[in-house]
Design a protein around this motif. Structure first.
Motif, PDB file in Angstrom:
ATOM      1  N   PRO A  81       0.788  -1.235   0.155  1.00  0.00           N
ATOM      2  CA  PRO A  81      -0.176  -0.034  -0.092  1.00  0.00           C
ATOM      3  C   PRO A  81       0.765   1.334   0.098  1.00  0.00           C
ATOM      4  O   PRO A  81       1.974   1.223   0.230  1.00  0.00           O
ATOM      5  CB  PRO A  81      -0.656  -0.141   1.456  1.00  0.00           C
ATOM      6  CG  PRO A  81      -0.021  -0.889   2.345  1.00  0.00           C
ATOM      7  CD  PRO A  81       0.884  -1.730   1.357  1.00  0.00           C
TER       8      PRO A  81
ATOM      9  N   ASN B  75      -5.810   8.248   6.939  1.00  0.00           N
ATOM     10  CA  ASN B  75      -4.590   8.603   7.436  1.00  0.00           C
ATOM     11  C   ASN B  75      -3.488   8.932   6.283  1.00  0.00           C
ATOM     12  O   ASN B  75      -2.516   9.328   6.778  1.00  0.00           O
ATOM     13  CB  ASN B  75      -4.050   7.426   8.121  1.00  0.00           C
ATOM     14  CG  ASN B  75      -3.835   6.146   7.277  1.00  0.00           C
ATOM     15  OD1 ASN B  75      -3.499   6.116   6.491  1.00  0.00           O
ATOM     16  ND2 ASN B  75      -4.883   5.260   7.742  1.00  0.00           N
ATOM     17  N   ARG B 180       6.832   4.186   8.064  1.00  0.00           N
ATOM     18  CA  ARG B 180       5.994   4.126   6.952  1.00  0.00           C
ATOM     19  C   ARG B 180       6.851   5.052   5.880  1.00  0.00           C
ATOM     20  O   ARG B 180       7.737   5.692   6.320  1.00  0.00           O
ATOM     21  CB  ARG B 180       4.785   4.897   7.142  1.00  0.00           C
ATOM     22  CG  ARG B 180       3.745   4.345   8.228  1.00  0.00           C
ATOM     23  CD  ARG B 180       3.343   2.989   7.821  1.00  0.00           C
ATOM     24  NE  ARG B 180       2.723   2.713   7.079  1.00  0.00           N
ATOM     25  CZ  ARG B 180       2.101   1.453   6.376  1.00  0.00           C
ATOM     26  NH1 ARG B 180       1.773   0.686   7.464  1.00  0.00           N
ATOM     27  NH2 ARG B 180       1.794   1.187   5.029  1.00  0.00           N
ATOM     28  N   CYS B 286      -2.153   1.498  10.793  1.00  0.00           N
ATOM     29  CA  CYS B 286      -2.265   3.160  10.473  1.00  0.00           C
ATOM     30  C   CYS B 286      -3.471   3.691  11.303  1.00  0.00           C
ATOM     31  O   CYS B 286      -4.292   2.916  11.585  1.00  0.00           O
ATOM     32  CB  CYS B 286      -2.171   3.473   9.256  1.00  0.00           C
ATOM     33  SG  CYS B 286      -0.872   2.513   8.098  1.00  0.00           S
ATOM     34  N   CYS B 289      -7.594   2.738  10.782  1.00  0.00           N
ATOM     35  CA  CYS B 289      -7.719   1.679   9.917  1.00  0.00           C
ATOM     36  C   CYS B 289      -8.116   0.381  10.615  1.00  0.00           C
ATOM     37  O   CYS B 289      -7.517   0.002  11.622  1.00  0.00           O
ATOM     38  CB  CYS B 289      -6.317   1.322   9.159  1.00  0.00           C
ATOM     39  SG  CYS B 289      -6.452  -0.023   8.300  1.00  0.00           S
ATOM     40  N   CYS B 293      -3.218  -4.289   8.186  1.00  0.00           N
ATOM     41  CA  CYS B 293      -2.407  -5.286   7.337  1.00  0.00           C
ATOM     42  C   CYS B 293      -1.073  -5.374   7.984  1.00  0.00           C
ATOM     43  O   CYS B 293      -0.219  -6.235   7.217  1.00  0.00           O
ATOM     44  CB  CYS B 293      -2.536  -4.711   5.886  1.00  0.00           C
ATOM     45  SG  CYS B 293      -1.662  -3.285   5.328  1.00  0.00           S
ATOM     46  N   THR B 294      -0.733  -4.267   8.514  1.00  0.00           N
ATOM     47  CA  THR B 294       0.945  -4.062   8.771  1.00  0.00           C
ATOM     48  C   THR B 294       1.585  -5.358   9.563  1.00  0.00           C
ATOM     49  O   THR B 294       0.733  -5.710  10.739  1.00  0.00           O
ATOM     50  CB  THR B 294       1.170  -2.828   9.567  1.00  0.00           C
ATOM     51  OG1 THR B 294       0.434  -1.722   8.850  1.00  0.00           O
ATOM     52  CG2 THR B 294       2.684  -2.311   9.756  1.00  0.00           C
ATOM     53  N   CYS B 483      -6.593   4.633   1.697  1.00  0.00           N
ATOM     54  CA  CYS B 483      -5.776   3.589   1.438  1.00  0.00           C
ATOM     55  C   CYS B 483      -6.269   2.757   0.327  1.00  0.00           C
ATOM     56  O   CYS B 483      -7.652   2.272   0.375  1.00  0.00           O
ATOM     57  CB  CYS B 483      -5.592   2.832   2.728  1.00  0.00           C
ATOM     58  SG  CYS B 483      -4.597   1.204   2.340  1.00  0.00           S
TER      59      CYS B 483
HETATM   60  S1  SF4 Z   1      -4.649  -1.307   5.216  1.00  0.00           S
HETATM   61 FE1  SF4 Z   1      -2.580  -1.418   5.930  1.00  0.00          FE
HETATM   62  S2  SF4 Z   1      -1.544   0.158   4.829  1.00  0.00           S
HETATM   63 FE2  SF4 Z   1      -3.959   0.407   4.637  1.00  0.00          FE
HETATM   64  S3  SF4 Z   1      -4.224   1.945   6.135  1.00  0.00           S
HETATM   65 FE3  SF4 Z   1      -4.472  -0.088   7.053  1.00  0.00          FE
HETATM   66  S4  SF4 Z   1      -2.719  -0.724   8.140  1.00  0.00           S
HETATM   67 FE4  SF4 Z   1      -2.258   1.217   6.627  1.00  0.00          FE
END
Ligand code: SF4
Lengths: 81, 603
Positions: A81, B75, B180, B286, B289, B293-294, B483
């Motif tokens: 992303p 974000n 990031r 983030c 969110c 996914c992080t 995102c």
């Molecule tokens: S999906 Fe992942 S990259 Fe996108 S805002 Fe959420 S944590 Fe961040």
């Protein structure tokens, strides 16, 4: 026998990610209930035979041969992303 | 109008002047924010006479009308500049917290001009904007700078460059929140040239929302969609982005050893499944969110965020390395030094092929996991061969006599999908305005994952319309800014409704996608003004002329030419890829492009 490899969260259902399939069509695959709904792969489930998506072949009636590699993926997404 | 703060902060580091001016609301309507607003401002600010690494190049940090509203993943923010790697227009966007905080500080965008005499950092707080001495920070790595300047995720956020940016590496990233990155195309080098080490922000006011009730309803609806989609509720949180590694490998589209093969025997060892099983500590998110996914991963030597799929590929399959711990450590090192992992890994892979072909005398060989960290360090500090690596694979391969071994488009290294196994992805790379990029309408969804529907990855005819639609939608999302992973569950029509609720101005889905198309065309006009032509919309010759020897994509090259001709026609451009006057008029770009073009030409 065709070799079946499971990926992602599907591995939770089996003892080893790689399984031998001793039958001739995908209709007999293990985990049928987890993977199929009304005789079709569940949404976002991908079944590849030798790298080709079943949808571009004969679907669940695709005949499998001895040396075929079957890969089954649950819903996955990616990129950066 | 809500959604925008209506203010742009403008800092000239050459004479330490700080100005604030009003955002032109017609500009906001046409270009929204983020990438779109950045492109519009850069069009006026930086013409062809200005070199990317000249102090006259500018950095434009921009939020969008949805940033900091609290809408899911609101974000994000972007930076726009002229790229020192490609010479094209460049925008890079990032998540985390900094963008939200900057918007809460009361600005839609920050334009940074000129060059400070000595290293400085900028501090933006409710008490004002100051330019501070950064002598003590110069040379420090990203983690240390972020900590020293008082990073606090929800209150005070730090954006900075590492040593790579200071040493003007053309693939230097700008890092925010310590983890990031605004990664691609070398914006960190532009910041380094300006002697600007960091920008710290503290905000206090959430942006206003016009229709609170409507907004709350859309928030609720979107949450429901994100929760019920197996992609955003299970796939991304459980395995992160690297879970596609095995799939891409299976279909024969995983670029391996500098795109010499399309399947990697070590794919399983570097997959998202392996990462989760052996190295995952926890997930992270983030701001605002619900997807998360992080990945936070740990080896015996390091702990930190990532690696994402593209990074794992860049240091893995691209370099023939199947040692996941070494890849995690390479990713961590890049974050600390402030480097784009895709370009860094791909350039090292290119050097490996140059070496194996006897064109370059180095220890870099495919499979040498132990060489990753030393090569990255050398690159960041421009030591020895690192001085060549820091200029990117195209300059490197050209210097050593084989430019065709650079796997790049317009000088930007390609991400982790082989266009011979994904035809539309090739068209996407070739036409992307910032050079090869997978985030400008990725075909992964359509050609591989079947999202929102499945199309044949080998099909050539008719591909352009999909590519164009997704490029336009991606440009709109990058201008809102949210995102792109949200879009896996929430359709663009919802984004238009959220924008309408936030701003109080009615935006239809068509208006939103049209804004994306406008942004795309303005970026195209920018590159044409810089001297780019149809001949730059291409792929490395390997992908056009060397059929894959093995695997499920065996026998394929990328059939770019017919797709490109169809693409130009469908875009309303002429045969040379120049937007027609009719198209510019339709997009309300005619006046901007014609008047500014003459201004720039007469300068
Ligand atoms: S999906 Fe992942 S990259 Fe996108 S805002 Fe959420 S944590 Fe961040």
């Amino acid at each position: 026998m065709a070799r079946v490899t499971l990926y992602g969260g599907l591995r939770r259902h089996v003892s080893a990610p790689m399984q031998q399939l001793d039958s001739v069509t995908m209709r007999d695959a293990e985990l049928q209930a987890a993977l199929f709904e009304n005789d079709r792969p569940r949404p976002h489930v991908r079944v590849l035979v030798n790298g080709r998506n079943l949808e571009w072949m004969r679907g669940l009636d695709t005949p499998l041969e001895q040396d075929h590699q079957v890969a089954i993926f649950p819903p996955i997404a990616g990129g950066t992303p | 109008m809500n959604g925008w703060t209506g203010k742009i902060l403008d800092i000239d580091l050459s004479d330490a002047t700080v100005k604030t001016y009003e955002l032109d609301m017609e500009m906001a309507r046409l270009f929204l924010g983020g990438r779109g607003l950045g492109a519009r401002l850069l069009w006026d600010a930086v013409g062809p006479a200005i070199e990317p690494l000249s102090p006259d190049n500018v950095l434009i940090f921009a939020t969008g009308p949805l940033t900091a509203t609290g809408y899911q993943t609101s974000n994000r923010f972007s930076v726009t500049t002229k790229s020192p790697l490609t010479g094209t227009i460049l925008d890079a966007n990032s998540g985390g917290f900094w963008g939200m905080q900057f918007k809460k500080a009361g600005y839609d965008a920050l334009v940074v001009r000129g060059r400070a005499e000595r290293p400085v950092y900028v501090e933006i707080t409710p008490n004002g904007v100051t330019i501070e001495d950064a002598k003590h920070l110069w040379g420090a790595r990203v983690g240390a700078v972020t900590e020293q300047l008082g990073q606090n995720d929800n209150r005070r956020n730090v954006l900075c460059i590492g040593p790579a940016g200071e040493n003007l590496s053309r693939m230097a990233a700008i890092m925010n929140d310590g983890r990031r990155s605004l990664a691609r195309g070398g914006p960190g080098a532009v910041m380094g040239r300006k002697n600007l080490k960091a920008i710290v922000v503290e905000g206090k006011e959430r942006p206003g929302i016009q229709d609170h009730e409507g907004f709350r309803f859309l928030l609720y609806e979107s949450r429901k969609m994100l929760r019920t989609s197996p992609l955003t509720s299970q796939a991304l949180p459980e395995f992160g982005t690297a879970v596609v590694m095995n799939l891409i490998n299976h279909i024969g589209a995983l670029p391996t050893r500098n795109f010499q093969q399309s399947q990697f025997e070590g794919a399983e060892a570097i997959s998202g499944e392996a990462l989760t099983e052996k190295y995952l500590v926890k997930n992270a998110s983030c701001w605002a969110c619900p997807i998360g996914c992080t990945r936070i991963s740990r080896t015996q030597k390091v702990e930190g965020e990532g690696p994402e799929y593209e990074t794992t590929w860049a240091f893995g399959a691209q370099c023939g390395v199947d040692d996941l711990a070494a890849i995690i450590e390479a990713n961590h090192l890049c974050n600390e030094l402030g480097l784009d992992t895709i370009s860094t890994g791909s350039t090292i892979g290119c050097a490996m092929e140059l070496t194996e072909r006897g064109l370059l005398d180095s220890d870099l060989r495919f499979g040498r996991a132990d060489m990753l960290a030393p090569a990255i360090e050398a690159l960041a500090y421009r030591r020895d061969l690192g001085d060549d690596l820091a200029d990117g694979s195209l300059r490197l391969a050209t210097k050593y006599g084989a430019p065709e071994l650079s796997m790049s488009v317009k000088g930007l290294e390609m991400p982790a999908y082989d266009p011979r196994g994904m035809q539309g992805q090739g068209l996407l790379y070739a036409t992307s305005n910032r050079g090869a990029c997978h985030m400008r309408g990725n075909m992964l969804g359509l050609e591989v994952l079947g999202l929102p529907k499945r199309i044949d990855r080998f099909q050539v005819q008719g591909k352009s319309s999909y590519v164009i639609l997704h490029q336009n939608i991606a440009a709109a999302i990058d201008s809102l800014v949210v995102c792109k992973f949200t879009h896996m569950a929430v359709g663009e029509e919802y984004f238009a409704r959220v924008l309408s609720a936030v701003s109080g101005v009615e935006f239809s889905t068509g208006d939103l996608v049209r804004a994306g198309e406008r942004v795309w065309n303005l970026e195209r006009m920018y590159n044409l003004r810089e001297g780019f032509t149809r001949s730059d919309d291409t792929l490395p010759s390997r992908l056009l002329r060397e059929p894959l020897a093995d695997g499920p994509s065996k026998g394929w090259v990328n059939e770019l030419e017919p797709m490109l001709a169809e693409y130009y026609r469908a875009r309303g451009w002429d045969r040379q890829g120049v937007p027609t006057q009719d198209k510019l008029k339709e997009l309300e770009l005619e006046e901007i492009v014609n008047s500014q073009q003459s201004t720039v030409n007469s300068q």
